[in-house]
Scaffold this motif. Sequence first.
Motif, PDB file in Angstrom:
ATOM      1  N   ILE A 107      -8.510 -20.497  70.100  1.00 43.89           N
ATOM      2  CA  ILE A 107      -7.435 -20.230  69.139  1.00 43.89           C
ATOM      3  C   ILE A 107      -6.978 -18.773  69.288  1.00 43.89           C
ATOM      4  CG2 ILE A 107      -6.944 -19.842  66.677  1.00 43.89           C
ATOM      5  CD1 ILE A 107      -8.511 -22.410  66.108  1.00 43.89           C
ATOM      6  N   VAL A 108      -7.935 -17.880  69.377  1.00 46.95           N
ATOM      7  CA  VAL A 108      -7.605 -16.460  69.531  1.00 46.95           C
ATOM      8  C   VAL A 108      -6.898 -16.216  70.868  1.00 46.95           C
ATOM      9  CG1 VAL A 108      -8.578 -14.142  69.784  1.00 46.95           C
ATOM     10  CG2 VAL A 108      -9.457 -15.687  68.019  1.00 46.95           C
ATOM     11  N   VAL A 109      -7.445 -16.764  71.941  1.00 47.18           N
ATOM     12  CA  VAL A 109      -6.871 -16.550  73.263  1.00 47.18           C
ATOM     13  C   VAL A 109      -5.461 -17.130  73.354  1.00 47.18           C
ATOM     14  CG1 VAL A 109      -7.113 -17.139  75.717  1.00 47.18           C
ATOM     15  CG2 VAL A 109      -9.101 -16.401  74.408  1.00 47.18           C
ATOM     16  N   TYR A 110      -5.257 -18.331  72.825  1.00 46.60           N
ATOM     17  CA  TYR A 110      -3.930 -18.962  72.882  1.00 46.60           C
ATOM     18  C   TYR A 110      -2.905 -18.173  72.063  1.00 46.60           C
ATOM     19  CZ  TYR A 110      -0.179 -22.369  72.469  1.00 46.60           C
ATOM     20  OH  TYR A 110       1.046 -22.980  72.493  1.00 46.60           O
ATOM     21  N   THR A 111      -3.291 -17.722  70.885  1.00 53.51           N
ATOM     22  CA  THR A 111      -2.376 -16.951  70.053  1.00 53.51           C
ATOM     23  C   THR A 111      -1.953 -15.668  70.765  1.00 53.51           C
ATOM     24  OG1 THR A 111      -3.377 -17.848  68.046  1.00 53.51           O
ATOM     25  CG2 THR A 111      -2.061 -15.848  67.802  1.00 53.51           C
ATOM     26  N   LEU A 112      -2.896 -14.974  71.361  1.00 55.19           N
ATOM     27  CA  LEU A 112      -2.562 -13.771  72.122  1.00 55.19           C
ATOM     28  C   LEU A 112      -1.654 -14.107  73.302  1.00 55.19           C
ATOM     29  CD1 LEU A 112      -6.042 -12.008  72.120  1.00 55.19           C
ATOM     30  CD2 LEU A 112      -4.020 -11.374  70.769  1.00 55.19           C
ATOM     31  N   LYS A 146      29.837 -10.923  64.224  1.00 58.11           N
ATOM     32  CA  LYS A 146      30.876 -11.152  65.226  1.00 58.11           C
ATOM     33  C   LYS A 146      30.878 -12.595  65.719  1.00 58.11           C
ATOM     34  CE  LYS A 146      31.212  -6.474  66.924  1.00 58.11           C
ATOM     35  NZ  LYS A 146      31.158  -5.595  68.078  1.00 58.11           N
ATOM     36  N   GLY A 147      30.176 -13.472  65.031  1.00 59.57           N
ATOM     37  CA  GLY A 147      30.178 -14.880  65.396  1.00 59.57           C
ATOM     38  C   GLY A 147      29.222 -15.227  66.518  1.00 59.57           C
ATOM     39  N   ARG A 148      28.328 -14.336  66.861  1.00 59.14           N
ATOM     40  CA  ARG A 148      27.369 -14.623  67.923  1.00 59.14           C
ATOM     41  C   ARG A 148      26.159 -15.360  67.363  1.00 59.14           C
ATOM     42  NH1 ARG A 148      26.666  -8.870  70.592  1.00 59.14           N
ATOM     43  NH2 ARG A 148      27.481  -8.174  68.621  1.00 59.14           N
ATOM     44  N   LEU A 149      25.633 -16.252  68.148  1.00 63.12           N
ATOM     45  CA  LEU A 149      24.450 -17.008  67.767  1.00 63.12           C
ATOM     46  C   LEU A 149      23.209 -16.254  68.226  1.00 63.12           C
ATOM     47  CD1 LEU A 149      23.205 -19.645  66.686  1.00 63.12           C
ATOM     48  CD2 LEU A 149      23.419 -20.558  69.010  1.00 63.12           C
ATOM     49  N   MET A 150      22.299 -16.008  67.303  1.00 59.83           N
ATOM     50  CA  MET A 150      21.057 -15.326  67.662  1.00 59.83           C
ATOM     51  C   MET A 150      20.065 -16.365  68.170  1.00 59.83           C
ATOM     52  SD  MET A 150      20.775 -12.790  64.391  1.00 59.83           S
ATOM     53  CE  MET A 150      19.200 -12.152  64.887  1.00 59.83           C
ATOM     54  N   SER A 151      19.300 -16.025  69.195  1.00 67.63           N
ATOM     55  CA  SER A 151      18.308 -16.959  69.707  1.00 67.63           C
ATOM     56  C   SER A 151      17.113 -16.999  68.758  1.00 67.63           C
ATOM     57  CB  SER A 151      17.865 -16.559  71.118  1.00 67.63           C
ATOM     58  OG  SER A 151      17.268 -15.287  71.092  1.00 67.63           O
ATOM     59  N   ALA A 152      16.555 -18.188  68.584  1.00 61.78           N
ATOM     60  CA  ALA A 152      15.405 -18.354  67.704  1.00 61.78           C
ATOM     61  C   ALA A 152      14.145 -17.877  68.410  1.00 61.78           C
ATOM     62  CB  ALA A 152      15.272 -19.822  67.314  1.00 61.78           C
ATOM     63  N   ARG A 153      13.282 -17.229  67.665  1.00 60.41           N
ATOM     64  CA  ARG A 153      11.999 -16.772  68.198  1.00 60.41           C
ATOM     65  C   ARG A 153      10.908 -17.237  67.250  1.00 60.41           C
ATOM     66  NH1 ARG A 153      12.634 -11.417  71.417  1.00 60.41           N
ATOM     67  NH2 ARG A 153      10.414 -11.763  71.534  1.00 60.41           N
ATOM     68  N   ASP A 154       9.761 -17.547  67.805  1.00 58.06           N
ATOM     69  CA  ASP A 154       8.648 -17.976  66.972  1.00 58.06           C
ATOM     70  C   ASP A 154       8.129 -16.810  66.132  1.00 58.06           C
ATOM     71  OD1 ASP A 154       8.769 -20.464  68.074  1.00 58.06           O
ATOM     72  OD2 ASP A 154       6.927 -20.284  69.240  1.00 58.06           O
ATOM     73  N   THR A 155       7.771 -17.125  64.898  1.00 63.04           N
ATOM     74  CA  THR A 155       7.093 -16.148  64.051  1.00 63.04           C
ATOM     75  C   THR A 155       5.610 -16.152  64.426  1.00 63.04           C
ATOM     76  OG1 THR A 155       6.568 -17.750  62.334  1.00 63.04           O
ATOM     77  CG2 THR A 155       8.692 -16.599  62.128  1.00 63.04           C
ATOM     78  N   HIS A 156       4.897 -15.156  63.956  1.00 60.93           N
ATOM     79  CA  HIS A 156       3.456 -15.119  64.196  1.00 60.93           C
ATOM     80  C   HIS A 156       2.787 -16.341  63.565  1.00 60.93           C
ATOM     81  CE1 HIS A 156       3.255 -11.143  66.015  1.00 60.93           C
ATOM     82  NE2 HIS A 156       4.206 -10.795  65.158  1.00 60.93           N
ATOM     83  N   LEU A 157       3.238 -16.728  62.375  1.00 64.47           N
ATOM     84  CA  LEU A 157       2.661 -17.883  61.689  1.00 64.47           C
ATOM     85  C   LEU A 157       2.880 -19.157  62.503  1.00 64.47           C
ATOM     86  CD1 LEU A 157       1.232 -19.167  59.295  1.00 64.47           C
ATOM     87  CD2 LEU A 157       3.454 -19.294  58.136  1.00 64.47           C
ATOM     88  N   ARG A 158       4.068 -19.334  63.069  1.00 67.54           N
ATOM     89  CA  ARG A 158       4.336 -20.516  63.884  1.00 67.54           C
ATOM     90  C   ARG A 158       3.427 -20.546  65.109  1.00 67.54           C
ATOM     91  NH1 ARG A 158       8.053 -24.553  65.181  1.00 67.54           N
ATOM     92  NH2 ARG A 158       8.404 -24.799  67.414  1.00 67.54           N
ATOM     93  N   SER A 159       3.227 -19.400  65.748  1.00 66.45           N
ATOM     94  CA  SER A 159       2.334 -19.337  66.906  1.00 66.45           C
ATOM     95  C   SER A 159       0.909 -19.735  66.523  1.00 66.45           C
ATOM     96  CB  SER A 159       2.332 -17.931  67.515  1.00 66.45           C
ATOM     97  OG  SER A 159       3.579 -17.644  68.093  1.00 66.45           O
TER      98      SER A 159
END
Length: 85
Positions: free
Chosen positions: A61-66, A7-20
Motif C-alpha cells: 500500500i505504501v509502495v503503490y501510493t508513492l 478563458k473557457g479552457r478545460l483543466m485536466s483532472a488530476r488524482d487527489t492524494h485521497l483518491r490515490s
Amino acid sequence: MEDPRAKGRLMSARDTHLRSVCKAISWRVIATLTTTLIAYFVTGKWETALFIGGWEALVKIVVYTLHERVWEHIPFGRREPEYYI
C-alpha cells in the motif's frame, strides 16, 4: 495567476492524494487475497498464509501510493488538455 477556466479552457483532472490512497487500498485487497491463497497452497498453513498476506498488503500500500504520486509528476504519455472557447 489567472484562472484558466476564465478563458473557457478545460483543466485536466488530476488524482487527489485521497483518491490515490483509495485506489491503492482497493487494489491491495484483490492482490492480497491472491497472495494469501498462493501462500496457503505453497505452505498448506492458513496462519502462515495470513501472516504473509498481511505484511505484503501493508508494505505494498505504501509502495503503490508513492509510485502513484511520483507518476503524477512525470509528463510521459499525457495528452495536452483540450481547449474550448
